[in-house]
Motif scaffolding. Structure first.
Motif, mmCIF file in Angstrom:
data_model
loop_
_atom_site.group_PDB
_atom_site.id
_atom_site.type_symbol
_atom_site.label_atom_id
_atom_site.label_comp_id
_atom_site.label_asym_id
_atom_site.label_seq_id
_atom_site.Cartn_x
_atom_site.Cartn_y
_atom_site.Cartn_z
ATOM 1 N N SER A 32 65.211 59.386 -3.755
ATOM 2 C CA SER A 32 63.812 59.333 -4.180
ATOM 3 C C SER A 32 63.385 60.726 -4.641
ATOM 4 O O SER A 32 64.027 61.729 -4.317
ATOM 5 N N THR A 54 69.672 53.358 -4.251
ATOM 6 C CA THR A 54 68.823 52.174 -4.416
ATOM 7 C C THR A 54 67.867 52.369 -5.599
ATOM 8 O O THR A 54 67.827 53.420 -6.225
ATOM 9 N N THR A 55 67.100 51.350 -5.863
ATOM 10 C CA THR A 55 66.003 51.447 -6.831
ATOM 11 C C THR A 55 64.762 50.861 -6.178
ATOM 12 O O THR A 55 64.863 50.113 -5.189
ATOM 13 N N ASP A 56 63.586 51.211 -6.686
ATOM 14 C CA ASP A 56 62.358 50.770 -6.030
ATOM 15 C C ASP A 56 61.249 50.537 -7.055
ATOM 16 O O ASP A 56 61.469 50.618 -8.267
ATOM 17 N N ALA A 57 60.049 50.280 -6.541
ATOM 18 C CA ALA A 57 58.913 49.980 -7.405
ATOM 19 C C ALA A 57 58.514 51.166 -8.272
ATOM 20 O O ALA A 57 58.041 50.987 -9.401
#
Length: 271
Positions: A32, A54-57
């Motif tokens: 992040s 990961t990936t997120d909003a």
């Protein structure tokens, strides 16, 4: 710098894990923007695994204006440009199809996407700007792999100059040949050309033709160019004509345009 991979035990040290149990693997520390790997000097190359990223909003919201097919396995880097020379981020050597996004300012605090694309992106802004760079897998269903990222200062803006010879040649088939010179730099390997329009009044008809000259040698030296144009509404002939030419050179980040207006004396078949 190498991102640390953290391993978290599923049981306390005093308890043996069942046979076949595996440890849970945490995402890398730069998963992040808050943990972005800081780039101190340029050029810098970094290799790291993104298999557990990961990936997120936040990734999805930043990608709304970029349009990448996916932002899987994203990891972050940051660089403060003290000179205003700009930044180039290249992830094309990774072992998976990787994209890169450059954000001016903290992405979590309203930073704006200033560049994005597959493989390579570049940005240039005010001195003191901190850029956050997201590298990601742009293939749906593919988390990541071995990321190979290179960060370097942006090259100087391209430069191009051009001239158009005042004499042109009209041929029997009605085409017209123009010549001139040009000098181009800082755009080698990228789009560069000379293009323009010739207008000539023959009788009551205004003959118009377009032309292009490419590729160009962008090595800083002076070179000659030539181009042949024809028209769909008539034949060029001996006499006077008007020409407007644009010389265009693009580098990894910038494009340069040079307009040239020239009155032409057209000779029929070179006479």
């Amino acid at each position: 710098m190498r991102a640390t991979r953290l391993f978290v035990s599923l049981v306390s040290p005093a308890v043996l894990a069942p046979v076949g149990a595996s440890a849970a693997v945490a995402a890398p520390g730069n998963d992040s923007p808050s943990g972005a790997t800081v780039i101190g000097t340029l050029p810098t190359s970094i290799t790291q695994s993104t298999a557990d990223a990961t990936t997120d909003a936040l990734d999805a919201s930043l990608n709304a204006g970029c349009g990448a097919p996916a932002t899987n396995g994203s990891v972050w880097f940051s660089y403060t440009d003290t000179t205003g020379s700009g930044l180039v981020a290249d992830v094309s050597a990774s072992d998976y199809s990787a994209g890169v996004m450059i954000v001016a300012g903290d992405p979590a605090a309203g930073g704006q996407v200033v560049a994005c694309g597959p493989g390579v992106s570049a940005a240039r802004g005010d001195a003191g700007t901190t850029y956050y760079v997201m590298a990601f897998s742009d293939t749906p269903g593919v988390t990541g792999g071995t990321l190979k990222a290179t960060f370097d200062a942006a090259p100087p803006a391209p430069e191009i100059t051009a001239t158009v010879d005042p004499r042109a040649t009209a041929y029997k088939d009605g085409s017209l040949r123009l010549t001139g010179t040009y000098a181009c730099s800082n755009a080698d390997g990228y789009a560069s050309d000379i293009e323009g329009q010739v207008v000539q009044t023959v009788g009551r008809t205004k003959i118009t033709g377009q032309f292009f000259a490419y590729p160009l040698e962008c090595d800083g030296g002076v070179h000659t160019w030539s181009a042949v144009t024809s028209s769909e509404n008539g034949l060029f002939a001996g006499g006077k004509a008007a020409n407007v030419t644009f010389a265009i050179a693009c580098g990894v980040l910038d494009c340069a345009f040079t307009p040239v207006e020239q009155r032409l004396q057209v000779s029929r078949n070179g006479k």
